[in-house]
Design a protein around this motif. Structure first.
Motif, PDB file in Angstrom:
ATOM      1  N   LEU A 247      -5.878  -9.137   0.059  1.00 57.17           N
ATOM      2  CA  LEU A 247      -4.766  -8.246   0.396  1.00 57.17           C
ATOM      3  C   LEU A 247      -4.967  -6.863  -0.204  1.00 57.17           C
ATOM      4  CD1 LEU A 247      -2.202  -8.483   2.054  1.00 57.17           C
ATOM      5  CD2 LEU A 247      -0.946  -8.985  -0.019  1.00 57.17           C
ATOM      6  N   ILE A 248      -5.677  -6.815  -1.322  1.00 62.49           N
ATOM      7  CA  ILE A 248      -5.900  -5.539  -2.008  1.00 62.49           C
ATOM      8  C   ILE A 248      -6.680  -4.557  -1.123  1.00 62.49           C
ATOM      9  CG2 ILE A 248      -8.050  -6.193  -3.209  1.00 62.49           C
ATOM     10  CD1 ILE A 248      -5.174  -4.259  -4.824  1.00 62.49           C
ATOM     11  N   LYS A 250      -5.908  -3.587   1.617  1.00 62.60           N
ATOM     12  CA  LYS A 250      -4.947  -2.673   2.261  1.00 62.60           C
ATOM     13  C   LYS A 250      -4.673  -1.459   1.381  1.00 62.60           C
ATOM     14  CE  LYS A 250      -2.570  -5.639   5.504  1.00 62.60           C
ATOM     15  NZ  LYS A 250      -1.306  -6.169   5.985  1.00 62.60           N
ATOM     16  N   ASN A 251      -5.052  -1.552   0.103  1.00 63.48           N
ATOM     17  CA  ASN A 251      -4.898  -0.408  -0.799  1.00 63.48           C
ATOM     18  C   ASN A 251      -6.151   0.463  -0.813  1.00 63.48           C
ATOM     19  OD1 ASN A 251      -5.295   0.316  -4.130  1.00 63.48           O
ATOM     20  ND2 ASN A 251      -3.474   1.060  -3.089  1.00 63.48           N
ATOM     21  N   PRO A 253      -8.913   3.095   0.601  1.00 64.42           N
ATOM     22  CA  PRO A 253      -8.851   4.231   1.541  1.00 64.42           C
ATOM     23  C   PRO A 253      -9.893   4.129   2.653  1.00 64.42           C
ATOM     24  CG  PRO A 253      -9.905   4.894  -0.496  1.00 64.42           C
ATOM     25  CD  PRO A 253      -9.526   3.468  -0.679  1.00 64.42           C
TER      26      PRO A 253
ATOM     27  N   ARG B  44       3.469  -3.381  -5.151  1.00 64.07           N
ATOM     28  CA  ARG B  44       2.668  -3.682  -3.956  1.00 64.07           C
ATOM     29  C   ARG B  44       3.112  -2.816  -2.774  1.00 64.07           C
ATOM     30  NH1 ARG B  44       2.018  -9.784  -2.747  1.00 64.07           N
ATOM     31  NH2 ARG B  44      -0.136  -9.908  -3.410  1.00 64.07           N
ATOM     32  N   ALA B  47       1.703   0.592  -3.367  1.00 65.45           N
ATOM     33  CA  ALA B  47       0.253   0.580  -3.097  1.00 65.45           C
ATOM     34  C   ALA B  47      -0.045   0.502  -1.604  1.00 65.45           C
ATOM     35  CB  ALA B  47      -0.395  -0.586  -3.818  1.00 65.45           C
ATOM     36  N   GLY B  48       0.976   0.164  -0.828  1.00 66.19           N
ATOM     37  CA  GLY B  48       0.801   0.099   0.627  1.00 66.19           C
ATOM     38  C   GLY B  48       0.150  -1.182   1.103  1.00 66.19           C
ATOM     39  N   ILE B  49       0.280  -2.252   0.313  1.00 61.92           N
ATOM     40  CA  ILE B  49      -0.358  -3.501   0.769  1.00 61.92           C
ATOM     41  C   ILE B  49       0.638  -4.482   1.374  1.00 61.92           C
ATOM     42  CG2 ILE B  49      -2.296  -3.268  -0.833  1.00 61.92           C
ATOM     43  CD1 ILE B  49      -1.159  -5.498  -2.487  1.00 61.92           C
ATOM     44  N   ARG B  71      -4.267   6.464  -0.151  1.00 61.92           N
ATOM     45  CA  ARG B  71      -4.925   5.382  -0.884  1.00 61.92           C
ATOM     46  C   ARG B  71      -6.056   5.874  -1.790  1.00 61.92           C
ATOM     47  NH1 ARG B  71      -2.058   3.665   2.952  1.00 61.92           N
ATOM     48  NH2 ARG B  71      -1.192   1.562   3.043  1.00 61.92           N
ATOM     49  N   VAL B  74      -3.665   6.560  -4.952  1.00 67.77           N
ATOM     50  CA  VAL B  74      -2.842   5.514  -5.576  1.00 67.77           C
ATOM     51  C   VAL B  74      -3.627   4.205  -5.700  1.00 67.77           C
ATOM     52  CG1 VAL B  74      -0.706   4.184  -5.350  1.00 67.77           C
ATOM     53  CG2 VAL B  74      -0.753   6.582  -4.624  1.00 67.77           C
ATOM     54  N   ASN B  75      -3.771   3.736  -6.915  1.00 64.20           N
ATOM     55  CA  ASN B  75      -4.497   2.475  -7.155  1.00 64.20           C
ATOM     56  C   ASN B  75      -3.577   1.433  -7.784  1.00 64.20           C
ATOM     57  OD1 ASN B  75      -6.737   3.816  -6.272  1.00 64.20           O
ATOM     58  ND2 ASN B  75      -7.942   3.535  -8.147  1.00 64.20           N
ATOM     59  N   LEU B  76      -3.922   0.181  -7.570  1.00 64.97           N
ATOM     60  CA  LEU B  76      -3.097  -0.921  -8.100  1.00 64.97           C
ATOM     61  C   LEU B  76      -3.960  -1.998  -8.727  1.00 64.97           C
ATOM     62  CD1 LEU B  76      -0.403  -2.693  -8.206  1.00 64.97           C
ATOM     63  CD2 LEU B  76      -1.078  -3.535  -5.964  1.00 64.97           C
ATOM     64  N   GLU B  78      -3.256  -5.893  -9.693  1.00 63.28           N
ATOM     65  CA  GLU B  78      -2.221  -6.912  -9.500  1.00 63.28           C
ATOM     66  C   GLU B  78      -2.036  -7.783 -10.739  1.00 63.28           C
ATOM     67  OE1 GLU B  78      -1.074  -8.181  -5.584  1.00 63.28           O
ATOM     68  OE2 GLU B  78      -3.207  -8.248  -5.140  1.00 63.28           O
TER      69      GLU B  78
END
Lengths: 366, 209
Positions: A247-248, A250-251, A253, B44, B47-49, B71, B74-76, B78
């Protein structure tokens, strides 16, 4: 013992049938769509008469048994099912019976067919063959139960089997378009094998059928349609894989075109066996250019099927209905001699549109 | 910096989080809330997920409309990352580093500092939860982000790694001007980090404390 059976039912049996609904549907369509009841009876009677045909049945049942056993082992390995190892605290006999019931529930697809064979066997007076069929089913159940028993006594997966292929892969960097391909090899090997076998056999059969009558390229296009339909389960697995483990991404670019190219490359690699089978068995009167167009058509169908998974709020039943009617629509288009390359281009365009509109809005509701 | 407007997140018609208007300035911010309060859902979404209703803009870059540009900023990381166990950490991190346009040597440097390079060529299935968590933490520092969200950054990792994470956050904030959103139900050590604001995630919304 009831509690153990109940928990196995909830965690493994229901999960198996939920995840394999499309596979079972495809098998049912293949077995009862192409063959009529009278043909099944003929095949069964021949199997009861000739041991070699019966051997093919046993081989198919054994492959199916292997599929369900590997599925169960995979679930037992997963972290969320670690609590199942508490089954070891039950008395051995009760545990063994529960595992036998588990395996019996999972092999219903072949078991029910074997009951039909037994019925005809009784009518034909083939007692020895009936004995073989019963014996083989007992072996399938007992062997499965013994494997689960062996597994449940060894909670640490690394104790049971080493993973030399995975260690070999780990030496090299895996490009992202291979992530899902490796997922199929690692987590769904039987599904991968059976799907490829099914699709390659269809193409092989159609290529051999082609010169026997006055067929045209529409026959090959129909084969392509079946191959694309056979890959539906891959599209569903890809959606699950992405949402559960990746899913990550989607983060990340990545542009739309980069994401689309990753999907295209993954499915193209998965279609390599079919491309080889088609190229090697192509009827003399069909050009190689047509193979290119046909495989693009198959790829586009799979690509479209992949991207419609991103549309929210479509129930499984509604999805299967739409899939069926889409299949009928393409069948009609093929019969009306619409060029496959034109259909491929339209499919790619619709798939890209659906991706653009739904990809970042899609919700995963397992 | 971060502008959240008319935000609504639901699961199966059940409201999880609703934010009418929230402006978060630059700096290091701490999001507090009990388990299930919606911290991870908020991160989340930012982060756009996962999908949501409303608008999220970072420095006027829209999460949905400018997908790539947003993106890159912006980083994530989890809270409980789940990765394919047959891949190696190196497979995943190389892919993420390439996508995030990480500078040459950035990945190796971060992997060395967090101790990830000692095991990253092995399949993820052989990692402990702490080792997986470090892969996730590392991935959040890749590229040239301007906002890094660390969801429960201190859980499952050892004391040495906690110190390194503190140092990385401090370093990225002071030298590169990167803002941070940190979520935790534990107390952070305030003397180590210049926490600017504390936000409370409760009652299906977010309020500044």
């Amino acid at each position: 013992m009831k509690s153990l059976i109940r928990i196995l039912n909830l965690t493994i049996i229901k999960e198996y049938y939920r995840q394999n609904a499309v596979f079972i549907f495809a098998v049912m369509m293949f077995a009862f769509g192409f063959l009529r009841a009278v043909e099944h009876i003929t095949i069964i009677k021949h199997a009861l008469k000739y041991p070699s045909i019966l051997g093919f049945f046993f081989l198919a049942w054994a492959l199916h048994g292997l599929k369900v056993t590997l599925f169960t082992l995979r679930l037992l390995e997963s972290k969320q099912n670690e609590f199942l190892y508490h089954a070891r605290l039950f008395p051995p006999l009760k545990r063994f019976c529960a595992f036998c019931l588990l395996q019996l529930s999972l092999i219903q697809l072949t078991f029910l067919y074997s009951l039909a064979m037994i019925k005809f066997g009784i009518e034909e007076g083939k007692l020895l063959e009936i004995g073989y069929i019963i014996g083989f089913n007992v072996v399938l159940i007992v062997v499965g139960a013994l494997i689960y028993e062996y597994r449940i006594q060894r909670p640490n997966a690394e104790q049971v089997r080493s993973k030399p292929i995975q260690k070999l892969f780990a030496q090299f960097r895996t490009p992202p378009y291979l992530f899902f391909v490796r997922y199929l090899f690692s987590k769904q090997p039987v599904l991968l094998l059976l799907t490829k076998l099914f699709c390659c056999l269809i193409l092989l059969g159609i290529c051999n059928l082609y010169p026997t009558d006055d067929y045209d390229e529409r026959l090959l296009a129909l084969g392509g349609l079946f191959v694309a339909a056979g890959h539906t389960v891959f599209c569903q697995q890809y959606f699950i894989f992405e949402n559960k483990f990746m899913l990550i991404t989607k983060n990340l670019p990545l542009s739309d075109s980069q994401r689309l190219v990753h999907y295209l490359l993954a499915y193209f690699l998965l279609l390599l066996p079919e491309i080889i089978v088609l190229a090697r068995n192509l009827p003399d009167t069909v050009s190689y250019l047509f193979i290119v167009f046909l495989m693009l058509f198959v790829l586009s169908m799979i690509f479209l099927n992949h991207h419609v998974q991103y549309i929210n709020n479509i129930s499984h039943d509604a999805f299967m209905q739409r899939l069926f009617f889409t299949g009928i629509l393409f069948l009609v288009l093929i019969m009306f001699k619409i060029p496959v390359i034109l259909m491929a281009l339209i499919n790619f365009s619709i798939a890209a549109f659906v991706f653009k509109k739904h990809y970042f809005l899609s919700d995963f509701n397992p | 910096m971060l502008n959240i407007q008319n935000f609504l997140k639901t699961y199966n018609n059940h409201k999880i989080l609703e934010i009418e208007n929230l402006q978060i300035p630059e700096g290091i911010h701490w999001f507090k809330g009990i388990n299930g309060s919606g911290k991870s859902t908020l991160f989340r979404s930012i982060a756009g997920i996962i999908p949501f209703k409303g608008n999220i803009l970072f420095n006027n870059t829209d999460c949905r409309k400018e997908v790539v540009a947003y993106r890159l900023l912006v980083n994530l990381s989890e809270a409980e990352p789940l990765y394919p166990d047959y891949l190696s950490g190196y497979d995943l991190l190389s892919f993420m580093a390439e996508a995030k346009k990480a500078r040459d040597g950035q990945l190796k440097k971060l992997a060395d500092s967090l101790g990830v390079s000692q095991y990253w060529k092995s399949p993820i299935g052989t990692y402990s939860s702490g080792m997986q968590k470090k892969i996730s933490l590392l991935s959040a520092f890749l590229g040239s982000p301007k906002l890094i969200m660390l969801d429960e950054p201190l859980i499952t990792i050892d004391d040495r790694s906690v110190q390194i994470v503190y140092e990385l956050v401090k370093d990225y904030y002071e030298k590169q001007g990167v803002s941070f959103l940190l979520s935790s139900h534990q107390d952070f050590r305030f003397e180590r980090l210049a926490i600017k604001n504390i936000y409370l995630v409760q009652n299906q919304t977010v309020t500044q404390q």
